[in-house]
Design a protein around this motif. Sequence first.
Motif, PDB file in Angstrom:
ATOM      1  N   ALA A   1       0.832  -1.206   0.000  1.00 16.65           N
ATOM      2  CA  ALA A   1       0.000   0.000   0.000  1.00 16.65           C
ATOM      3  C   ALA A   1       0.867   1.256   0.000  1.00 16.65           C
ATOM      4  O   ALA A   1       0.590   2.224  -0.729  1.00 16.65           O
TER       5      ALA A   1
ATOM      6  N   VAL B   1      -6.126   2.879   2.658  1.00 16.00           N
ATOM      7  CA  VAL B   1      -6.013   2.033   1.468  1.00 16.00           C
ATOM      8  C   VAL B   1      -6.222   0.568   1.835  1.00 16.00           C
ATOM      9  O   VAL B   1      -6.914  -0.176   1.125  1.00 16.00           O
TER      10      VAL B   1
ATOM     11  N   TRP C   1      -8.680   0.467  -4.440  1.00 16.95           N
ATOM     12  CA  TRP C   1      -8.164   1.843  -4.404  1.00 16.95           C
ATOM     13  C   TRP C   1      -7.483   2.194  -5.726  1.00 16.95           C
ATOM     14  O   TRP C   1      -7.686   3.280  -6.272  1.00 16.95           O
TER      15      TRP C   1
ATOM     16  N   LEU D   1      -6.394  -2.677  -1.585  1.00 15.49           N
ATOM     17  CA  LEU D   1      -5.440  -2.048  -2.493  1.00 15.49           C
ATOM     18  C   LEU D   1      -5.927  -2.060  -3.942  1.00 15.49           C
ATOM     19  O   LEU D   1      -5.849  -1.047  -4.645  1.00 15.49           O
TER      20      LEU D   1
END
Length: 660
Positions: A45, A64, A72, A69
Amino acid sequence: MVLSRRVTGLIVLIAGLGVGTSVLAFGKKDKHSLPASQMEESKRALHALNRLTFGPRAGDVQRVLAMGLEKWIDEQLHPEKVDDHAVEARLAPFRTLRMDTREIVENFPSQQVIKAVAEGKQSMPSDAAQRAVYRAQLERYEEKKERKEEPGGSEAATGGDKLSDEQRARRREDRFYADVKAEEMLDLPPDQRFKEILKMSPAEQRGFSNALKGNRRDDFMEGMDSRQRETLMALNNPQQVVTDELVQGNLLRAIYSERQLDEVMMDFWFNHFNVFIGKGADRYLLTSYERDVIRPHGLGKFEELLVATAQSPAMLFYLDNWLSVGPNSDAANGIPKHGPDRNRRRRMARRFPQKQAKGKRNGLNENYGRELMELHTLGVNGGYTQKDVTEVARVFTGWTLKQPKQGGGFTFEERMHEPGDKIVLGHRIKSGGEKEGREVLHLLARNPSTARFICTKLAGRFVSDNPPTSLVDRMSQKFLKKDGDIREVLKAMLESPEFWSLEAYRAKVKTPLEFVVSGVRATGADVGDATPLARQLQSMGMPLYGAQPPTGYSTKADAWVNSSSLLGRMNFALALTGGKLKGVRVDADTNVASHDPPGVLAELENTLLAGDVSKQTHDTIAAKLDDPAITQRKLDDAARAPDVKVITGLLLGSPEFQRR
């Protein structure tokens, strides 16, 4: 910024560490960093945040991870899904960011507009605030004109804008009375203050505007709306208002936008299709260039971006293509646009072409043709020749502007266009006016050399200064397969093992822009005025929109890593955390819970650098934790209250924070 001798000693010590251990600081990785297959999720991240944003803020890694991840990253690749109202609210005071070019020129007139008004070719605006700006600039114009008309009073003879002793004395007197007047007016409501300014004569307004500096200006403008503030600043220099607001918008978006990848791509593409703000009309044209050309296409199809830049007034003016005339065109041969003998004169011109005088330019400008292939598409080794440059230049004759200095837009002028077929990269481009340019742009956008050149630059920005050939190959294949879809190319990069590799982790050195913005984001600073940040960038050699050559600014380490730049970065870090940048507020103490220096250092290393601190950097700072400059104690004082601001500044200036 004035620093104690002890803190200055620390600056030199840490900066020296960065220079002396450049291999460690900018190449060798921490032994705890792991490749993607073994890297814990928090490091993945952090790596994504360091590469796809202008740097993580406190708590971003946790946010995040909570979102996931992959989700995002997908959100960043689709910025339209991200709510960005907060940053838009910060940009609301800057009206020029929402104006088209003609509006900007009308509200903040150029010298050409003022000259036209002075000569009676253009009327004064009816709005009182606009009239005040015009009147102030007209007086300046007349003053310059009078100096030129005086005996021996040419610009060269008088030193341009240099003032006589009498004029200097009068200006000092004006400033004195302006100071007195400003003090008297501070007690008035903001609207009344503004009305009082509009009542002044142009000379008084200019003197008043010149006298308002620093804190006095801020105090006087407090409570005024954005238009009133702009008018007051424009009395002295209208163009500067446009430039300042563009810079403010750039920095505030980079710092506060939730659409971080979009901002990173804007920076990438602006440097790829660079335009220098210091060139004439581009001071007015760049606002639209960034907003209407670069931003909408950052994650779209490359060909669409290429066409948009080719037709952009800013690019046409910057590379002088708007002046390029085909040597066999009607314009070059003096054939009128209309008239009964137009066709006859055209036939005569083709039958008896005018012989070009030795040393005389025929009007064909090759700047855009060369940069289009060398910098925008194929790359310097992309397989084109000088003959191709000339042919492309002939293709783009007639791609011009209507009154660029008054804010006019793109137009195709047939009279300037070189007639006949052209041969570009072995392809015959049939005579077709404006369509020829479109065909060439399509040809270049689909060329394998373009795919490789663009993908190498993208991988260089996001992965490493010398990206692996295997990665560039796959990205290039995706570029060609998806018709230059940049979003798809980035996806291919983000799905690659090379992006998540040990070699890529913290392998990139931050440019000055990345360093300054990441420092502001990491400390959670509240930026009310980004001007001091812009000045810091200028001192570091990276003024926004200030790259003069068409290459733009480099993202490679060798362009930015030297002893002077590292010391400048340390100075900025301490100025930021020490509250020395007016308009930028940092409350560093809220970032720590510890009260003893070792505890504070450990917390800040974790918060600012995720614990990725070399032993040398840690030991260098830790060894100085008893220094009064850090502990805020006198020599005979037993208390050891640490100066969180200094420790934060030292960590921001460390070699580790300068990597991403």
